[in-house]
Design an enzyme around this catalytic site. Structure first.
Site, PDB file in Angstrom:
ATOM      1  N   ARG A  19      21.606   4.239 -52.489  1.00 59.70           N
ATOM      2  CA  ARG A  19      21.867   3.648 -51.861  1.00 59.70           C
ATOM      3  C   ARG A  19      23.758   3.723 -52.094  1.00 59.70           C
ATOM      4  NH1 ARG A  19      20.478   4.154 -45.918  1.00 59.70           N
ATOM      5  NH2 ARG A  19      20.980   6.357 -47.115  1.00 59.70           N
ATOM      6  N   PHE A  63      22.329  13.577 -48.144  1.00 61.61           N
ATOM      7  CA  PHE A  63      21.649  12.558 -49.475  1.00 61.61           C
ATOM      8  C   PHE A  63      20.434  12.102 -48.958  1.00 61.61           C
ATOM      9  CE2 PHE A  63      20.046   9.073 -45.725  1.00 61.61           C
ATOM     10  CZ  PHE A  63      21.364   9.304 -45.221  1.00 61.61           C
ATOM     11  N   ASP A 122      23.906  -4.737 -33.420  1.00 66.67           N
ATOM     12  CA  ASP A 122      22.925  -2.981 -33.836  1.00 66.67           C
ATOM     13  C   ASP A 122      21.567  -4.777 -34.308  1.00 66.67           C
ATOM     14  OD1 ASP A 122      21.294  -1.846 -35.693  1.00 66.67           O
ATOM     15  OD2 ASP A 122      22.538  -0.564 -36.443  1.00 66.67           O
ATOM     16  N   PHE A 132      26.527   2.192 -40.560  1.00 70.28           N
ATOM     17  CA  PHE A 132      25.256   2.489 -40.802  1.00 70.28           C
ATOM     18  C   PHE A 132      25.711   4.360 -41.648  1.00 70.28           C
ATOM     19  CE2 PHE A 132      20.918   4.118 -40.523  1.00 70.28           C
ATOM     20  CZ  PHE A 132      20.118   3.321 -41.498  1.00 70.28           C
ATOM     21  N   THR A 133      24.638   5.178 -42.420  1.00 69.67           N
ATOM     22  CA  THR A 133      25.134   5.699 -42.648  1.00 69.67           C
ATOM     23  C   THR A 133      24.529   6.943 -41.184  1.00 69.67           C
ATOM     24  OG1 THR A 133      22.852   6.468 -42.783  1.00 69.67           O
ATOM     25  CG2 THR A 133      24.209   5.976 -44.726  1.00 69.67           C
ATOM     26  N   LYS A 178      11.695  -1.589 -37.402  1.00 72.06           N
ATOM     27  CA  LYS A 178      12.111  -2.645 -38.601  1.00 72.06           C
ATOM     28  C   LYS A 178      11.387  -4.018 -37.322  1.00 72.06           C
ATOM     29  CE  LYS A 178      15.828  -0.022 -40.930  1.00 72.06           C
ATOM     30  NZ  LYS A 178      16.310  -0.782 -42.013  1.00 72.06           N
ATOM     31  N   TYR A 195       3.877   9.959 -17.371  1.00 71.61           N
ATOM     32  CA  TYR A 195       5.157  10.403 -17.918  1.00 71.61           C
ATOM     33  C   TYR A 195       5.883   9.463 -17.426  1.00 71.61           C
ATOM     34  CZ  TYR A 195       8.448  13.689 -18.180  1.00 71.61           C
ATOM     35  OH  TYR A 195      10.091  14.024 -18.748  1.00 71.61           O
TER      36      TYR A 195
HETATM   37  C1  LIG Z   1      21.112  -0.927 -39.046  1.00 75.74           C
HETATM   38  C2  LIG Z   1      20.295  -0.125 -39.057  1.00 75.74           C
HETATM   39  N1  LIG Z   1      20.979   0.903 -37.845  1.00 75.74           N
HETATM   40  C3  LIG Z   1      20.533   2.053 -37.206  1.00 75.74           C
HETATM   41  C4  LIG Z   1      19.399   2.629 -37.904  1.00 75.74           C
HETATM   42  C5  LIG Z   1      18.825   3.998 -37.650  1.00 75.74           C
HETATM   43  O1  LIG Z   1      17.858   3.238 -37.183  1.00 75.74           O
HETATM   44  P1  LIG Z   1      16.176   4.867 -37.147  1.00 75.74           P
HETATM   45  O2  LIG Z   1      16.578   5.285 -38.508  1.00 75.74           O
HETATM   46  O3  LIG Z   1      15.742   4.147 -36.341  1.00 75.74           O
HETATM   47  O4  LIG Z   1      17.251   5.869 -36.841  1.00 75.74           O
HETATM   48  C6  LIG Z   1      19.344   2.025 -39.346  1.00 75.74           C
HETATM   49  C7  LIG Z   1      18.058   2.523 -40.655  1.00 75.74           C
HETATM   50  O5  LIG Z   1      17.050   2.621 -40.929  1.00 75.74           O
HETATM   51  C8  LIG Z   1      19.273   0.887 -39.523  1.00 75.74           C
HETATM   52  O6  LIG Z   1      19.133   0.359 -40.889  1.00 75.74           O
END
Ligand SMILES: Cc1ncc(COP(=O)(O)O)c(C=O)c1O
Length: 481
Positions: free
Chosen positions: A388, A454, A222, A131-132, A265, A79
């Site tokens: 998208r 979405f 990011d 990003f969303t 990714k 842990y």
């Molecule tokens: C550019 C980017 N930032 C952040 C995220 C969020 O990451 P996660 O899906 O691992 O929470 C993503 C996810 O696709 C992403 O493409």
């Protein structure tokens, strides 16, 4: 790797062999129609048993390597003080060069912590594109998200190689307008996900850092697709052809104050990570880690995934690994262009993007063209893509629709997962669909969540157009295709 055939054609060739496989199903078109209706025309709500090629995302779906799987077997599940964590720290230090590492369960957890620690109500968070989940976290913390993209970013028929660049003039204007004290950081997303996986240039990152430093604004990076962005720099930016992916990554990181990534990714695992050289930032973030994620040496990740991430960091710097998805995507995009299908150019880093505004140009944005196109692609092929576009935007606080800049159906190409014949199949069915695009009509919401709609929202096909498309498909290919 690209190879030239004796007929002069250049094709991407896999620099790996397949040793474990997963069976897929191609259910008949009538079942696909039923399945997409059951899913409320939302491809997120389809089940694997009904999907032939899953091109929803590259997140957590890349093929792992033998060395990654082997590393998982020796994970230390302690842990606290897990040796697996220290292997990750060593790999991160070697590849990215930061002294302080914070594991998190995935990318959005890092965004949550950034929002918690650095963002206050009334702040303005600057970025090359949102990003969303990024936008959701910063807005929930009371900030405004301001995107400083170049005009070219939204041109879907472009030959500009770094459409992900941040516009420096807009950056200066934003500092003047809001004041540096209202700007907690500027965020650079390596290959901008929502607008075609487009990279930024290293020159641009240098310029962003220079201006940010002048005003004491931290640069947040990011790096979810960091190795792909580095690959594009090597292939497209003057002066970098002879540099290794490792050297390019280290140069990028020398300009960054806080790094985070979705490890799902570039590193081909399920997890995330934050890193910095500033002890003060580390301490402020670490304070919240046990509240939201877990202890400092696992941060919500399985120790198996931590082991695999350490291997993934090193493997992503192999030029054949970094380039494998971009080269397949390029092939996919170029084949569709040959057939006259409207796609986003230049090809980007995570997917082939169909440009719904041109593909189904008869549909107004209020009828969600990208969502309709994703549904139609599924009916015509069994391929799951992702909307998208406007469905991926939430309504504003007054309940008005916020129309997306671009309407894209994204066909992600997870790394090392699909073969050339599967890409050829996708090209064929999408081309067929383009010829029958008049059959595709719009969608309307029947269940609409307030946040990130979405994911779970349900829609209905206007005039039951899915049935007409299914009939046309059956007439050409028979009932069993
Ligand atoms: C550019 C980017 N930032 C952040 C995220 C969020 O990451 P996660 O899906 O691992 O929470 C993503 C996810 O696709 C992403 O493409």
């Amino acid at each position: 790797m690209n190879v030239k055939l004796s007929n002069g054609k250049v094709i991407p060739v896999e620099m790996h062999k397949v040793r474990i496989v997963q069976k897929v199903n191609l259910v008949p078109v009538r079942r696909r129609l039923e399945a997409i209706k059951e899913a409320g025309y939302n491809t997120f709500l389809l089940r694997t048993k009904d999907i032939f090629l899953d091109m929803l995302t590259d997140s957590g779906t890349n093929a792992m390597s033998d060395n990654q799987l082997a590393a998982m077997m020796v994970a230390d599940d302690a842990y606290a003080g897990s040796e697996s964590f220290y292997k990750l720290v060593d790999a991160e230090k070697e590849i990215l060069g930061f002294n302080y590492v914070i594991p998190v369960h995935q990318g959005r957890a890092a965004e949550h912590l950034l929002a918690k620690v650095f963002v206050k109500p009334g702040d303005v968070v600057l970025m090359n594109y949102h990003f969303t989940t990024t936008k959701a976290h910063f807005e929930l913390a009371g900030a405004k998200v301001l995107e400083l993209y170049t005009d070219e970013m939204l041109n879907t028929q472009s030959s500009v190689l770094f459409k992900g660049n941040l516009d420096l003039q807009k950056f200066e204007d934003a500092i003047k307008k809001y004041g540096a004290d209202k700007i907690p950081f500027v965020r650079m997303e390596a290959t901008t996900n929502l607008v075609g996986g487009q990279p930024f240039a290293l020159r641009n990152l240098h310029d962003v850092k220079k201006l940010a430093s002048k005003h004491n604004i931290p640069v947040v990076f990011d790096g979810s697709l960091i190795s792909e962005n580095a690959y594009f720099i090597k292939m497209r930016e003057e002066g970098y052809a002879d540099k290794s992916i490792r050297e390019i990554i280290l140069e990028m990181m020398s300009l960054v104050d806080i790094f985070y990534l979705s490890g799902r990714k570039s590193t081909s695992v399920r997890g995330g990570l934050m890193a910095t050289n500033k002890k003060e930032y580390y301490d402020r973030i670490l304070e919240w880690l046990p509240v939201y994620e877990g202890f400092a040496t696992y941060g919500g990740m399985s120790t198996k995934e931590i082991e695999a991430m350490a291997v993934g960091f090193r493997e992503m710097t192999d030029v054949n690994v970094a380039g494998s998805a971009p080269e397949f995507i390029k092939y996919f995009v170029e084949r569709l262009i040959e057939n006259g299908v409207p796609v986003v150019t230049p090809p980007g880093g995570l997917a082939c993007h169909l440009d719904a505004k041109r593909f189904v140009s008869h549909l107004p944005q209020s009828q969600y063209p990208a969502g309709a196109l994703a549904g139609a692609v599924y009916i015509a092929s069994g391929i799951r893509s992702m909307e998208r576009g406007t469905i991926s935007m939430d309504r504003d606080s007054a309940g008005n629709e916020v129309y997306a800049d671009l309407e894209l159906a994204r066909l992600a190409v997870p790394r090392r997962v699909y073969t050339m014949s599967q890409i050829e199949y996708a090209v064929d069915r999408i081309t067929w669909l383009y010829k029958h695009r008049d059959l595709v009509k719009g969608l309307k919401f029947v269940e609409e969540p307030r946040v990130l709609r979405f994911f779970f929202g349900r829609l209905e096909a206007l005039d039951n157009w899915g049935a007409d498309l299914t009939k046309a498909f059956e007439a050409e290919f028979g009932p069993n295709c």
